[in-house]
Design a protein around this motif. Structure first.
Motif: not given
Length: 145
Positions: A1-15
């Motif tokens: 799994x690729x590490x994540x930095x910074x804020x987590x994704x916002x629930x319901x937001x499309x990226x």
């Protein structure tokens, strides 16, 4: 799994997935970074988005040249990380997949062609504090060890 930095994704937001290639460029006790003036002033690892049909290495060479004016050689993949962010220049919420390389800056071929970018040679320890996102800072610190 690729590490994540910074804020987590916002629930319901499309990226939108935005893969990019970025370089740590050490030479003679310094590291070459880029200073981007807009949308806010920030030091960054040189690099950027991988265009459709483009390989990560081709994007790396193109982006480093556009943002610094330097030709690079001998890129070596260090790893990758994800970060979720808003990109105002594209009016886009992005899941950035940042592929990080170490490479050798060979020679300058001219000024950066990317508007608002300036090539800056910086002490690596200082750069590891000033780079604009925690993933870039962490990869630089790991390379310095």
């Amino acid at each position: 799994m690729t590490a994540r930095y910074g804020e987590p994704p916002e629930s319901g937001r499309r990226y939108t997935l935005r893969p990019g290639a970025y370089a740590i460029l050490p030479r003679n006790g310094a590291v070459l970074v880029t200073h981007q003036a807009e949308p806010w002033p920030e030091y960054q690892l040189p690099g950027g988005g991988i265009d459709a049909g483009e390989s990560p290495l081709a994007a790396l060479h193109r982006e480093v040249f556009e943002e610094t004016g330097w030709k690079i050689d001998a890129p070596r993949r260090l790893g990758a990380f994800r970060r979720f962010t808003y990109m105002p220049e594209y009016d886009l919420w992005a899941e950035k997949l940042c592929i990080i390389y170490a490479a050798r800056p060979v020679r300058p071929l001219g000024a950066p062609s990317e508007p608002g970018h300036q090539a800056v040679w910086m002490d690596p320890e200082l750069a590891s504090e000033l780079l604009g996102n925690p993933g870039d800072r962490d990869f630089l610190r790991r390379l310095l060890r």
